[in-house]
Design a protein around this motif. Structure first.
Motif, PDB file in Angstrom:
ATOM      1  N   MET A 254      30.871 -44.838  19.924  1.00  9.63           N
ATOM      2  CA  MET A 254      31.656 -43.838  20.673  1.00  9.63           C
ATOM      3  C   MET A 254      31.659 -42.489  19.964  1.00  9.63           C
ATOM      4  O   MET A 254      31.607 -41.442  20.600  1.00  9.63           O
ATOM      5  CB  MET A 254      33.081 -44.359  20.864  1.00  9.63           C
ATOM      6  CG  MET A 254      33.173 -45.542  21.821  1.00  9.63           C
ATOM      7  SD  MET A 254      34.818 -46.273  21.911  1.00  9.63           S
ATOM      8  CE  MET A 254      35.707 -44.953  22.770  1.00  9.63           C
ATOM      9  N   ASN A 255      31.741 -42.513  18.624  1.00  9.30           N
ATOM     10  CA  ASN A 255      31.713 -41.254  17.867  1.00  9.30           C
ATOM     11  C   ASN A 255      30.388 -40.521  18.038  1.00  9.30           C
ATOM     12  O   ASN A 255      30.326 -39.288  17.897  1.00  9.30           O
ATOM     13  CB  ASN A 255      31.959 -41.530  16.381  1.00  9.30           C
ATOM     14  CG  ASN A 255      33.386 -41.970  16.103  1.00  9.30           C
ATOM     15  OD1 ASN A 255      34.302 -41.651  16.870  1.00  9.30           O
ATOM     16  ND2 ASN A 255      33.593 -42.698  15.014  1.00  9.30           N
ATOM     17  N   ASN A 256      29.322 -41.300  18.321  1.00  9.94           N
ATOM     18  CA  ASN A 256      27.997 -40.700  18.543  1.00  9.94           C
ATOM     19  C   ASN A 256      27.679 -40.537  20.035  1.00  9.94           C
ATOM     20  O   ASN A 256      26.515 -40.341  20.395  1.00  9.94           O
ATOM     21  CB  ASN A 256      26.925 -41.563  17.874  1.00  9.94           C
ATOM     22  CG  ASN A 256      27.041 -41.566  16.363  1.00  9.94           C
ATOM     23  OD1 ASN A 256      27.384 -40.548  15.758  1.00  9.94           O
ATOM     24  ND2 ASN A 256      26.784 -42.705  15.737  1.00  9.94           N
ATOM     25  N   ASN A 257      28.748 -40.651  20.872  1.00  3.62           N
ATOM     26  CA  ASN A 257      28.620 -40.499  22.339  1.00  3.62           C
ATOM     27  C   ASN A 257      27.670 -41.527  22.964  1.00  3.62           C
ATOM     28  O   ASN A 257      27.059 -41.266  24.005  1.00  3.62           O
ATOM     29  CB  ASN A 257      28.143 -39.076  22.695  1.00  3.62           C
ATOM     30  CG  ASN A 257      29.137 -38.016  22.273  1.00  3.62           C
ATOM     31  OD1 ASN A 257      30.343 -38.200  22.448  1.00  3.62           O
ATOM     32  ND2 ASN A 257      28.650 -36.919  21.712  1.00  3.62           N
ATOM     33  N   GLU A 258      27.572 -42.689  22.320  1.00  3.89           N
ATOM     34  CA  GLU A 258      26.730 -43.767  22.857  1.00  3.89           C
ATOM     35  C   GLU A 258      27.633 -44.776  23.593  1.00  3.89           C
ATOM     36  O   GLU A 258      27.797 -45.921  23.179  1.00  3.89           O
ATOM     37  CB  GLU A 258      25.952 -44.444  21.725  1.00  3.89           C
ATOM     38  CG  GLU A 258      24.980 -43.506  21.014  1.00  3.89           C
ATOM     39  CD  GLU A 258      24.302 -44.155  19.808  1.00  3.89           C
ATOM     40  OE1 GLU A 258      23.059 -44.242  19.826  1.00  3.89           O
ATOM     41  OE2 GLU A 258      25.001 -44.559  18.866  1.00  3.89           O
ATOM     42  N   TYR A 259      28.214 -44.319  24.687  1.00  2.00           N
ATOM     43  CA  TYR A 259      29.228 -45.115  25.385  1.00  2.00           C
ATOM     44  C   TYR A 259      28.650 -46.358  26.058  1.00  2.00           C
ATOM     45  O   TYR A 259      29.307 -47.400  26.124  1.00  2.00           O
ATOM     46  CB  TYR A 259      29.957 -44.233  26.415  1.00  2.00           C
ATOM     47  CG  TYR A 259      30.758 -43.130  25.772  1.00  2.00           C
ATOM     48  CD1 TYR A 259      31.943 -43.416  25.103  1.00  2.00           C
ATOM     49  CD2 TYR A 259      30.321 -41.803  25.811  1.00  2.00           C
ATOM     50  CE1 TYR A 259      32.681 -42.401  24.497  1.00  2.00           C
ATOM     51  CE2 TYR A 259      31.042 -40.789  25.206  1.00  2.00           C
ATOM     52  CZ  TYR A 259      32.225 -41.092  24.547  1.00  2.00           C
ATOM     53  OH  TYR A 259      32.950 -40.097  23.938  1.00  2.00           O
ATOM     54  N   LYS A 260      27.443 -46.246  26.528  1.00  2.00           N
ATOM     55  CA  LYS A 260      26.833 -47.417  27.176  1.00  2.00           C
ATOM     56  C   LYS A 260      26.608 -48.539  26.162  1.00  2.00           C
ATOM     57  O   LYS A 260      26.805 -49.717  26.467  1.00  2.00           O
ATOM     58  CB  LYS A 260      25.512 -47.017  27.845  1.00  2.00           C
ATOM     59  CG  LYS A 260      25.696 -46.206  29.116  1.00  2.00           C
ATOM     60  CD  LYS A 260      24.367 -45.974  29.811  1.00  2.00           C
ATOM     61  CE  LYS A 260      24.568 -45.206  31.130  1.00  2.00           C
ATOM     62  NZ  LYS A 260      23.292 -44.967  31.830  1.00  2.00           N
TER      63      LYS A 260
END
Length: 316
Positions: A254-260
């Motif tokens: 999530m911190n790396n915007n990898e939500y999937k």
């Protein structure tokens, strides 16, 4: 022809003389050989009969000497223990030293001598005696515990760890050994071994608040020590049922915007461990964080209706 006959008769007489000489010498030779054989037989009887008896007598004598030395060593040791009980430390120490003169391989003597030194705060000197005691009796639980504790008191943690590992090999289910071993691994920053040791202890004593607290500290330290996301991924692969590691990797995604990736990981983990409360709560928080109110509400009500989920989680 007469000359030939005379020659032949002389030859015959010479041959007869040689034969008589030969047989007379042969009898002498036989007598000599016979005497030699008789002597060899006597010598062999001596070797087979007399020498073993002498050797046996020598062994008996040696055993008697050893037994006598042990008896004297034990006497002085017991006298030393008696003096120790009377708080006469110097007298006890003198008797223990005498005991070692007769039996230098008695580990109990070195243990008692180390205890006297520790009473007088001579810890470094005491270590030497404890080490000898452990060398003489490496599987003795109390000798090793005393040595490990003294190492710890002096801040010699690597040496203490070595002793506790030896104790664990000899006493794999001792709770205090596992407890200290887990703490020493953590002190060494060998967090994986520390975690594995806490889990061994938990398997023996069952779920415990102290163990849970220590494991959570280790989880945090492990995750903090992971410098790369790939390290966390490997950690989750090694511990696929560990909610703490899974949630740590979820947060990293999530911190790396990898939500999937985060959503997929949570779905997979909840499917494997449908009753793992921390994962269920983490999944709800994920959908709240990502603004998916519909899914977060749906998950919340399914948790609330699930009778197998504890009230503690529902109240959270």
């Amino acid at each position: 022809s007469r000359t030939n006959f005379v020659g032949r008769s002389r030859g015959v007489r010479r041959n007869r003389t040689l034969r008589r000489l030969f047989w007379s010498q042969r009898e002498k030779i036989n007598v000599v050989f016979l005497n030699i054989i008789k002597r060899l037989i006597v010598v062999s009887w001596f070797i087979m009969g007399v020498l073993p008896v002498l050797a046996k007598d020598e062994n008996i004598s040696t055993r008697k000497e050893v037994t006598e030395a042990s008896r004297k060593g034990d006497y002085f040791f017991m006298e030393g223990v008696r003096q120790l009980a009377l708080n006469k430390n110097q007298e006890a120490l003198d008797l223990f030293i005498k005991s070692l003169d007769y039996n230098p391989k008695n580990p109990a003597v070195y243990m008692e001598m180390s205890s006297i030194l520790m009473q007088n705060n001579h810890y470094k000197d005491a270590i030497g005696f404890l080490e000898i005691a452990c060398q003489l009796d490496s599987t003795n639980y109390w000798h090793n515990i005393a040595l490990a504790d003294l190492y710890g008191k002096l801040g010699l943690y690597p040496q203490a760890l070595d002793v506790y590992e030896r104790l664990h090999r000899n006493f794999p289910n001792r709770e205090n050994v596992l407890y200290m071993l887990a703490l020493l691994y953590a002190q060494k920053q060998d967090y994986i071994k520390s975690l594995q040791t806490w889990e061994k202890l938990e398997n023996i004593i069952g779920q415990n608040e102290i163990v849970d607290g220590e494991k959570n500290k280790i989880y945090e330290r492990i995750c903090t020590s992971m410098k790369k996301e790939s390290d966390l991924e490997q950690l989750v692969a090694d511990y696929p049922n560990n909610a703490y590691f899974i949630l740590a990797l979820t947060n990293s995604y999530m911190n790396n915007n990898e939500y999937k990736k985060a959503e997929k990981l949570l779905q997979k983990s909840v499917k494997i461990n449908p009753q793992e409360e921390e994962l269920l709560l983490g999944q709800v928080e994920f959908y709240v964080e990502t603004g998916n109110e519909k899914k977060s509400n749906s998950l919340f009500f399914s948790i609330f209706r699930n009778k197998e989920i504890s009230m503690g989680l529902k109240e959270r």
